[in-house]
Design an enzyme around this catalytic site. Structure first.
Site, PDB file in Angstrom:
ATOM      1  N   SER A   1      44.397  43.754  36.859  1.00 41.92           N
ATOM      2  CA  SER A   1      43.601  44.413  38.533  1.00 41.92           C
ATOM      3  C   SER A   1      43.018  45.857  37.956  1.00 41.92           C
ATOM      4  CB  SER A   1      44.650  46.027  38.296  1.00 41.92           C
ATOM      5  OG  SER A   1      45.912  45.150  38.325  1.00 41.92           O
TER       6      SER A   1
ATOM      7  N   ASP B   1      45.752  42.581  44.099  1.00 45.18           N
ATOM      8  CA  ASP B   1      45.339  42.754  43.496  1.00 45.18           C
ATOM      9  C   ASP B   1      45.666  41.162  43.383  1.00 45.18           C
ATOM     10  OD1 ASP B   1      47.317  43.692  42.800  1.00 45.18           O
ATOM     11  OD2 ASP B   1      46.107  45.512  41.197  1.00 45.18           O
TER      12      ASP B   1
END
Length: 535
Positions: free
Chosen positions: A122, A389
């Site tokens: 992330s 993401d």
């Protein structure tokens, strides 16, 4: 062409499925009954086709406002399962339901790999979709020349984010998240750090602190002065080590973590005392804020991450939707517009724990927030992008029948071990369990429970991310520039182009933000008029 008489019930049902339902109390058949009539599908398809044709008239306005909704870990299987859950929560079979993001006219795919990782994390992805530059996993706001955890590779490799570009252009800017405000996703908006886990100096190696590297919480308040809206968790990283928490005074795990003795909340409050600024730490304080009288807000609602929405105390903990609404009402007062980053961060956490029910309810809550944002902004001057993401090792299947609860069993037994299995499964994770050398019989468990860990193929303490492309949904000015398959770092460049900030501003001089009419209004008006005539 031979026409059939369309019944009133049938039309009402069609309008509802097309999101033009005139009344929640209107009488209608079950969807499966209407679906037996080919006219139902043909009419729906023709309506969709006519709307699609109108999209050739592109919205080329200048985007006054930009909103990025980031579902952390919200891969395409998660989007589909959340859609079904949303419908089932409202009494439908679910598959025919539309998420708010489904209604966006433009969709693309984003390639999520990091510069040094096939399956991304992330932090590196946040650097891509916020700073426009792909980076190494575990690093935020620095280029791929920076090496994770090596402090001396920070300087000279910093990259700036679209939040900073917007602030420099005079826009108001905000961050809203269900995780810590210094977690991987939000931190790339303001920090330059070679390790995503350096939440405060209490989590940093002594040598990194001595070498001059700053922790992420400190950078939140120092790198981009006066971020207008900051909401999420992460209180403990703002306070001196061993200082008790305001909400959990007797729980040591929630005590402050800062070794430098600084109280960042107090520093923020003192710095903002001559501005219309407010610090809040619970739902009551947040909802008592009058957006007309507040220009800056710092909301830290938990020592760490916010609770899962299913476990949230609705009296004391704000929902993502509630935070987003207050944020937009504060930010939109700026005549130059705003940039807002919204993260549904705990979708990811639910999947890592193998708790699909938690993850999917987080995704549905983020979709509610998207809908609320759409109601209080305009598609004419606000570009809204929804994406993820990365994905997860989550999926569902097993030839389940229409309307099967998304958390239910497949209709057949395994033809290998003759045991039942749930539709939802993980490729790896903590749900792997063997009893006497055999797979556990899930029918003996509460497999629809809130914290049930779905079975996985490979045992891991924490389930991993997935590597496939993720969806990008877009609406508003210049949304058509998000199309096809793109590198993830393309996203902030498009958003900046639409808003005439950052690079690529030459086109703004000639376009002048000329307005164009919404292509969807004629179709919508015609349908509503027809409904009124029938009523």
């Amino acid at each position: 062409m031979k026409y059939k008489l369309i019944s009133y019930k049938w039309l009402l049902s069609f309008l509802c499925l097309s999101n033009f339902c005139p009344s929640k109390n209107a009488s209608m058949d079950k969807p499966q009954n209407q679906e037996k009539d080919p006219l139902f599908w043909n009419t729906w398809a023709q309506h969709t086709l006519k709307n699609a044709l109108t999209l050739q008239k592109l919205n080329q306005n200048t985007a006054k406002n930009l909103i990025l909704f980031l579902g952390d870990g919200m891969g395409i299987p998660t989007v589909t399962a959340a859609r079904i859950l949303k419908g089932q929560l409202s009494g439908q079979s679910g598959e025919e339901t539309q998420l708010e993001m489904d209604k966006f006219p433009f969709v693309a795919l984003s390639k999520t790999y990091n510069t040094n990782a096939q399956v991304a994390d992330s932090a590196g992805t946040a650097t891509a979709y916020l700073c426009g530059v792909k980076a190494n996993e575990g690093t935020v706001g620095v280029s791929a020349a920076a090496v994770r955890s090596q402090c001396n590779t920070t300087q000279g490799n910093e990259v700036t984010s679209i939040l900073k570009w917007a602030k420099e252009a005079g826009k108001s800017v905000g961050i809203v998240t269900t995780t810590r405000v210094n977690h991987a996703t939000p931190s790339a908006a303001y920090a330059h750090c070679v390790d995503r886990d350096w939440f405060s100096d209490g989590e940093m190696p002594a040598e990194a602190v001595q070498a001059g590297c700053k922790d992420i919480a400190r950078q939140l308040f120092e790198n981009i002065p006066n971020i207008d809206v900051i909401m999420g968790g992460g209180r403990k990283y703002m306070f001196p080590k061993n200082q008790s928490d305001v909400e959990y005074p007797g729980d040591k795990k929630h005590f402050g973590t800062r070794k430098d003795g600084r109280n960042l909340v107090e520093e923020w409050t003192n710095r903002m005392k001559n501005k219309k600024a407010q610090y809040v730490w619970n739902k009551r304080e947040l909802l008592s804020v009058n957006p007309n009288n507040v220009d800056y807000i710092l909301g830290l609602f938990e020592p760490g991450d916010l609770p899962y929405n299913l476990e949230r105390n609705t009296e004391t903990d704000p929902s993502l939707t509630e935070m987003v609404e207050v944020a937009i009402k504060i930010l939109r007062k700026n005549p130059r517009g705003f940039y807002l980053l919204v993260e549904g961060g705990r979708i990811d956490h639910g999947h890592h724990e193998g708790k699909a029910k938690q993850a999917l309810h987080e995704a549905v809550e983020m979709d509610r927030a998207i809908g609320r944002a759409g109601l209080i902004t305009s598609i004419y001057d606000t570009m809204t992008v929804v994406t993820a993401d990365h994905s997860h090792m989550f999926n569902f299947g097993g030839y389940t029948p229409r309307g099967n609860t998304i958390f239910g069993l497949a209709p057949m037994l395994s033809d290998v071990d003759q045991k039942p299995f749930t539709a939802i499964l993980y490729g790896n994770g903590p749900g792997f369990k063997v009893i006497n050398g055999l797979r556990e019989n899930v029918s003996t468990l509460d497999y629809q429970g809130t914290n049930y860990q779905a079975q996985s193929a490979v045992p891991l303490r924490m389930e991993t991310h997935g590597g496939e492309d993720v969806a990008v949904f877009a609406k508003g000015p210049m949304a058509h520039l998000l199309h096809g398959v793109h590198e993830q770092n393309y996203i902030p460049h498009v958003m900046a182009y639409a808003a005439c900030i950052g690079q690529n501003r030459d086109h703004c001089m000639s376009s002048g933000g000329a307005s164009s009419l919404s292509p969807a209004l004629p179709s919508l008006a015609a349908l509503l008029t027809l409904t009124r005539l029938l009523c």
